[in-house]
Design a protein around this motif. Structure first.
Motif, PDB file in Angstrom:
ATOM      1  N   GLN A 226      10.927   2.526  -3.368  1.00 55.34           N
ATOM      2  CA  GLN A 226      11.411   2.422  -4.748  1.00 55.34           C
ATOM      3  C   GLN A 226      12.615   1.472  -4.767  1.00 55.34           C
ATOM      4  O   GLN A 226      13.294   1.321  -3.757  1.00 55.34           O
TER       5      GLN A 226
ATOM      6  N   ALA B 154       8.226   0.057  -6.083  1.00 60.45           N
ATOM      7  CA  ALA B 154       6.972   0.781  -6.258  1.00 60.45           C
ATOM      8  C   ALA B 154       6.700   1.079  -7.727  1.00 60.45           C
ATOM      9  O   ALA B 154       5.549   1.050  -8.178  1.00 60.45           O
ATOM     10  N   SER B 155       7.751   1.367  -8.493  1.00 60.26           N
ATOM     11  CA  SER B 155       7.570   1.678  -9.916  1.00 60.26           C
ATOM     12  C   SER B 155       7.038   0.469 -10.674  1.00 60.26           C
ATOM     13  O   SER B 155       6.133   0.585 -11.516  1.00 60.26           O
TER      14      SER B 155
ATOM     15  N   LYS C  48       3.422  -0.084  -9.622  1.00 61.61           N
ATOM     16  CA  LYS C  48       2.571   0.940 -10.234  1.00 61.61           C
ATOM     17  C   LYS C  48       2.238   0.573 -11.676  1.00 61.61           C
ATOM     18  O   LYS C  48       1.099   0.734 -12.130  1.00 61.61           O
ATOM     19  N   GLU C  49       3.217   0.056 -12.384  1.00 58.22           N
ATOM     20  CA  GLU C  49       2.999  -0.332 -13.780  1.00 58.22           C
ATOM     21  C   GLU C  49       1.982  -1.469 -13.882  1.00 58.22           C
ATOM     22  O   GLU C  49       1.098  -1.458 -14.747  1.00 58.22           O
TER      23      GLU C  49
ATOM     24  N   GLU D  97      -1.526  -0.021 -13.136  1.00 53.18           N
ATOM     25  CA  GLU D  97      -2.022   0.795 -14.250  1.00 53.18           C
ATOM     26  C   GLU D  97      -2.453  -0.082 -15.418  1.00 53.18           C
ATOM     27  O   GLU D  97      -3.455   0.198 -16.085  1.00 53.18           O
TER      28      GLU D  97
ATOM     29  N   LEU E  19      -4.671   4.385  -8.169  1.00 51.67           N
ATOM     30  CA  LEU E  19      -3.461   4.737  -7.424  1.00 51.67           C
ATOM     31  C   LEU E  19      -3.811   5.964  -6.586  1.00 51.67           C
ATOM     32  O   LEU E  19      -3.589   7.103  -7.010  1.00 51.67           O
TER      33      LEU E  19
ATOM     34  N   ASP F 237      -0.828   8.471  -5.890  1.00 47.46           N
ATOM     35  CA  ASP F 237       0.188   8.498  -6.937  1.00 47.46           C
ATOM     36  C   ASP F 237       1.082   9.744  -6.800  1.00 47.46           C
ATOM     37  O   ASP F 237       0.568  10.849  -6.618  1.00 47.46           O
ATOM     38  N   PRO F 238       2.402   9.585  -6.822  1.00 53.93           N
ATOM     39  CA  PRO F 238       3.188   8.396  -7.190  1.00 53.93           C
ATOM     40  C   PRO F 238       3.528   7.478  -6.015  1.00 53.93           C
ATOM     41  O   PRO F 238       4.265   6.514  -6.182  1.00 53.93           O
ATOM     42  N   HIS F 239       3.014   7.783  -4.817  1.00 54.67           N
ATOM     43  CA  HIS F 239       3.327   6.961  -3.650  1.00 54.67           C
ATOM     44  C   HIS F 239       2.345   5.794  -3.555  1.00 54.67           C
ATOM     45  O   HIS F 239       1.158   5.942  -3.865  1.00 54.67           O
ATOM     46  N   LEU F 240       2.839   4.658  -3.115  1.00 55.76           N
ATOM     47  CA  LEU F 240       1.996   3.476  -2.937  1.00 55.76           C
ATOM     48  C   LEU F 240       1.909   3.164  -1.446  1.00 55.76           C
ATOM     49  O   LEU F 240       2.853   2.644  -0.853  1.00 55.76           O
TER      50      LEU F 240
END
Length: 278
Positions: free
Chosen positions: A76, A79-80, A83-84, A87, A93, A96-99
């Protein structure tokens, strides 16, 4: 009075005849047994050689794949943002929430080095693999080839008028695309490797010594195998489902890189080109 034959009693001749018959039968049994045991010993020896070669070949392949698929996790806050992006383009994912991703997807250079070594390993050991393992290896090879083909996107992309991509920009965009694919496809990538491992174990416990023959039927079987691989890749795999999304993702990455928008007409032209190439 005892019957004579050539000056000897008949019972002696009968005894000699019986003894000769027994001796001949014994020799025949010994010959057949020796021949059978020799063939069996040869079969066992060949099976042992094949088993040893197969175990060594499969061990080398699995060890290489396991070493190459070691997992990393994106920290992070990067990663956020990633992720966006994923998505927005409808990409999976898996954790999720880990990549998470395999290290080979961290750069194009690493991935192509891995892919080259994988193909060489397959070519080196394919003769010792049974048909099911060989089919799975072909499937994985096709899967990696599809990913590799996606990395050529920015080399073949028909750019809008006035837009030019420098070599380092193409490399950077390809690295970004590969990285995103590595995250989105990680679960399916792991499943392919697990299926391969199961098939390899079964091929050792259920050793098949039958040898493939060159014939019209064998060629038809190879064609069927190729069609099965193609059907899996295009119809069943996430990679196949993502082909249209990869096109749109590439456009988005290009826009972000150049800071310029691409018109819907240009995007449609590119998407049509990408579909034809795929």
């Amino acid at each position: 009075m005892t019957d004579l034959y050539l000056g000897y009693p008949v019972f002696i001749w009968q005894a000699l005849l019986n003894l000769s018959s027994l001796g001949l039968a014994g020799l025949l049994v010994a010959f057949v047994t020796t021949f059978y045991l020799k063939r069996k010993d040869e079969s066992i020896r060949v099976a042992g050689v094949i088993l040893e070669k197969r175990v060594n070949a499969q061990h080398e392949i699995l060890r290489y794949l396991e070493d190459s698929s070691q997992k990393l996790e994106m920290p992070q806050p990067a990663a956020s943002a990633m992720k966006e992006i994923m998505e927005d383009h409808g990409l999976a994912l898996p954790y999720d929430p880990h990549l998470q991703y395999a290290d080979i997807f961290s750069s194009v250079e690493k991935y192509r080095g891995f892919f080259k070594d994988f193909e060489e390993l397959f070519a080196k050991h394919k003769l010792w693999l049974d048909l099911k393992v060989r089919h799975q290896m072909l499937l994985i090879q096709a899967y990696f080839s599809a990913i590799n083909a996606s990395l050529l996107t920015f080399d073949r992309l028909p750019l809008p008028a006035g837009m030019v991509l420098a070599p380092e920009e193409k490399e950077d965009l390809s690295n970004q695309l590969l990285f995103i694919l590595g995250i989105a496809l990680d679960e399916e990538f792991n499943q392919l490797l697990m299926d391969l491992e199961v098939l390899m174990v079964n091929s050792i416990y259920k050793l098949d010594l039958s040898r493939p023959k060159k014939s019209f039927l064998a060629q038809r079987r190879e064609n069927r195998e190729a069609k099965k691989v193609e059907r899996f890749l295009l119809k069943k795999s996430l990679m196949g489902q993502y082909l249209p999304k990869i096109a749109m993702l590439a456009i988005s990455l290009l826009e972000a890189k150049k800071g310029e928008g691409i018109t819907s007409q240009e995007a449609e032209e590119y998407f049509r080109w990408y579909s034809d190439e795929s």
